[in-house]
Design an enzyme around this catalytic site. Structure first.
Site, PDB file in Angstrom:
ATOM      1  N   GLY A   1      -8.242  76.786  16.242  1.00  9.82           N
ATOM      2  CA  GLY A   1      -8.312  75.570  15.447  1.00  9.82           C
ATOM      3  C   GLY A   1      -9.289  74.598  16.079  1.00  9.82           C
TER       4      GLY A   1
ATOM      5  N   VAL B   1     -10.896  71.444  18.290  1.00  9.55           N
ATOM      6  CA  VAL B   1     -10.709  70.912  19.634  1.00  9.55           C
ATOM      7  C   VAL B   1     -11.250  69.481  19.653  1.00  9.55           C
ATOM      8  CG1 VAL B   1     -11.164  71.214  22.101  1.00  9.55           C
ATOM      9  CG2 VAL B   1     -10.995  73.220  20.609  1.00  9.55           C
TER      10      VAL B   1
ATOM     11  N   LYS C   1      -6.436  71.034  21.902  1.00 11.60           N
ATOM     12  CA  LYS C   1      -6.580  72.152  20.968  1.00 11.60           C
ATOM     13  C   LYS C   1      -5.412  72.097  19.986  1.00 11.60           C
ATOM     14  CE  LYS C   1      -7.829  76.200  22.389  1.00 11.60           C
ATOM     15  NZ  LYS C   1      -7.937  77.496  23.095  1.00 11.60           N
TER      16      LYS C   1
ATOM     17  N   ASP D   1     -11.236  88.316  26.141  1.00 15.77           N
ATOM     18  CA  ASP D   1     -12.239  87.631  25.322  1.00 15.77           C
ATOM     19  C   ASP D   1     -13.183  86.809  26.201  1.00 15.77           C
ATOM     20  OD1 ASP D   1     -13.492  87.074  22.913  1.00 15.77           O
ATOM     21  OD2 ASP D   1     -12.287  85.292  22.517  1.00 15.77           O
TER      22      ASP D   1
END
Length: 658
Positions: free
Chosen positions: A351, A353, A367, A464
């Protein structure tokens, strides 16, 4: 090529390095068989041991393993009273092969490629930190590709310092219980070991007699029975400290290590305890399976309020014992000016920040889980639990969270210089990031990732890692962020998922193709990141006018041609820099992106490679996914009847992240 000794002439055949790449006079390194009495392979630098493979065990040199799928040659060992020798025979006469020791002591088999007209490495013998002589000290065992690289033998313990999980070779492993040199001593059997150095052969003893005679000799620290001369099993003993031992699942041997009687009893007790624990786990599993079987006939429909309560409860559990606090939505809203667009500094799969400031003046990054987020509550809880306990200068710090009502908010320390990609992929901003600072950033990222991987029982795999997930503080120190996809795994395990998620260009081959991930998946991502920082180019979407390779393939091509420095970002070439530091980074990057995960170094070894000025005794091998083509190009190639092997890839069902 033949190495060895001729007892009649007293002559010895060795392989000697060149002084420099263009000076063929004798260099510092010699690759040889130690002697007729002690037949093991040695690499020496000015007569000082650098690496060792041995002794011969009737099939191979202990600790040395040649994978049949990786080579076009086979080792042939000969032992007789007249000669002890080792030679390598090609299995395909059409292949031109040579064995070399280069000027920095790397031993390689090279194959001639007719197409590219270059010598390509087929195998590197000393390709790991564990190949460095005595790297874990006396009674220490070196484990390749493992975060906890050095461990003590059973019956020994090491002096630990600074809460580090690794053994310091300077603080050698020491016995837990002293030997008594009588029948109270005994032996513990360890399998799959590269046998220690400085061995002695006791002639005339049967395998049954070997251990008994060793027990009578106070200086005898270990024994084994191997076919060291090729004419039957011999009693081989060690009469001093056990040095230069390594774990080798495919090329190791059994070793019987002398310990005190009390240690034998302790080991037996530990085995019984593990057995009882295993039985208890089986009984508990059976009970839970039965309970689940009964429960499947009942359905419970939880409303959103129930899920909120669950999240709050888990958040409270995370908070216990952690330096983290709950924030009210009013506090967060005031800090971000009611989530103003002017305060928005980024967005991702989680979402938006926002930048904020608490009443005490502390700047924060907020966040906020979007109602349209693909990650949802599960990954919010995952990031919360993963990040809460992390304490390292190169990992972003979680300050707290907010779970009021439907809100899912994480509050982090604020990083004023945003993310690394804002610098290295921007032609103007890149000039603000010198090579010296870029090198320090890479070292910091490696240290942070090593910390995640170095858990004694449980490790964290990020899954990631990429340049946009590296944040920079006010002094440009790097911090790894975004743990929404991270996973806890038990030490030395590999996990498999059916939902492959990550970022294109950073995912390892084994993860993309089979869903298998481990710490080596993160190592691959780090290697891509290193090459991107050096070159200033993205791996995903890389284009070159002369070939179809991506960034990994381009770097590999330049490395094999001896033109590694041409990979460097032209902007960085305008300033002063140490060429060997750039070359070192490229070499480390290529080692990390090797196709086979087993060949990639562990992160503690990567940290060591980047920090030390010593030559890296490993040559990279072919990277994974370095020749990406579209499905249309592949079909066209197949239609033309092209018989060449194609490193192509089509991606269909993966979930990418921005």
């Amino acid at each position: 090529m033949k190495l060895g000794w001729d007892s009649k002439s007293g002559g010895e055949r060795v392989l000697t390095s060149w002084r420099t790449p263009i000076d063929p006079s004798d260099g510092e390194f010699v690759f040889r068989i130690e002697s007729i009495e002690s037949p093991q392979l040695l690499l020496e630098k000015q007569k000082i041991r650098q690496s060792r493979w041995g002794p011969w065990n009737g099939h191979r040199f202990s600790g040395a393993y040649f994978k049949k799928s990786d080579h076009v040659f086979r080792p042939v060992y000969h032992s007789s009273p007249e000669e002890v020798s080792l030679k390598f025979e090609t299995t395909d006469e059409s292949v031109l092969l040579r064995l070399v020791v280069n000027q920095i002591g790397v031993i390689q088999f090279l194959k001639w490629e007719n197409g590219s007209q270059i010598w390509v490495p087929v195998m590197t013998l000393n390709q790991d930190i564990c190949d460095t002589y005595g790297s874990c000290g006396p009674y220490g065992v070196c484990y390749r590709n493992n975060a906890q690289r050095c461990r003590c033998l059973k019956g020994f313990s090491a002096n630990m310092s600074n809460d580090r999980p690794l053994i310091d070779p300077m603080n050698e492993c020491r016995r837990k219980l002293a030997l008594k040199c009588n029948n109270d001593d005994g032996f513990v059997k360890r399998r799959e070991l590269k046998l220690p150095d400085k061995f002695t052969v006791w002639q005339g003893l049967s395998p049954q007699q070997c251990g008994g005679y060793c027990l009578k000799e106070c200086s005898c620290m270990a024994y084994t029975n191997i076919d060291i001369y090729g004419n039957g099993s011999k009693c081989v003993v060690w009469l001093d400290k056990l040095l230069d031992i390594g774990y080798s699942a495919h090329g190791g041997d059994a070793l019987y290590i002398r310990v005190a009687r009390g240690e034998l009893e302790s080991i037996s007790s530990a085995k019984r305890h593990r057995l009882y624990t295993a039985i208890a786990i089986l009984l508990l599993s059976a009970f839970l399976w039965t309970a689940a079987l009964c429960a499947k006939y009942f359905t419970f429909d939880y409303e959103r309020t129930t899920k909120t309560a669950t999240v709050n409860r888990r958040s409270s559990q995370v908070q216990d014992g952690q330096d983290m606090q709950f924030f009210s939505i009013n506090t967060i809203s005031a800090a971000t000016n009611n989530f103003s667009q002017a305060k928005k500094i980024g967005a991702g799969g989680f979402g938006p920040v926002y930048q904020g400031e608490l009443p005490n003046g502390q700047r924060i990054a907020v966040k906020r889980l979007s109602e349209f987020s693909r990650q949802g509550d599960e990954e919010f809880q995952n990031e919360l639990s993963m990040t809460a306990g992390l304490q390292h200068r190169n990992l972003v710090k979680l300050l707290g969270c907010c779970t009021e009502g439907d809100e899912r908010i994480l509050v982090y320390e604020y990083m004023p210089n945003k993310s690394l990609d804002k610098f290295i992929f921007d032609r103007v901003a890149r000039r603000l990031l010198s090579w010296e600072k870029s090198f320090e950033i890479l070292k910091g990222i490696a240290k942070g990732l090593s910390h995640l991987h170095s858990g004694a029982e449980v490790r964290i795999i990020h899954r990631d890692l990429k340049v946009s997930n590296i944040l920079l503080d006010d002094e440009m120190n790097p911090k790894i962020s975004d743990f929404g996809l991270a996973r806890n795994v038990e030490a030395e395990t590999e996990e498999i998922t059916r939902r492959v998620t990550g970022t294109y260009g950073y995912m390892s081959p084994e993860y993309m193709m089979t869903g298998s991930y481990s710490t080596k998946s993160d190592v691959f991502s780090f290697g891509v990141l290193v090459l991107e920082v050096v070159s200033g180019r993205r791996n995903w979407g890389f284009r070159h006018p002369d070939h179809d390779f991506n960034l990994l393939g381009h770097a590999w091509k330049l490395w094999t041609q001896g033109k590694a420095l041409e990979l460097m970002d032209p902007v960085l070439l305008e300033e002063s820099f140490r060429e060997k530091d750039v070359t070192r980074c490229i070499q480390v990057g290529l080692l990390c992106v090797q196709c086979h995960s087993g060949g990639r170094p562990a992160m503690p070894d990567v940290v060591s490679m980047l920090q030390n000025d010593d030559a890296i005794p490993m040559e990279p091998r072919e990277p994974g996914f370095y020749g990406l083509k579209s499905s249309r190009e592949l079909k066209s190639s197949l239609a033309r009847g092209n018989q060449e092997t194609c490193n192509g890839l089509t991606i269909t069902t993966l979930t990418g992240r921005s």
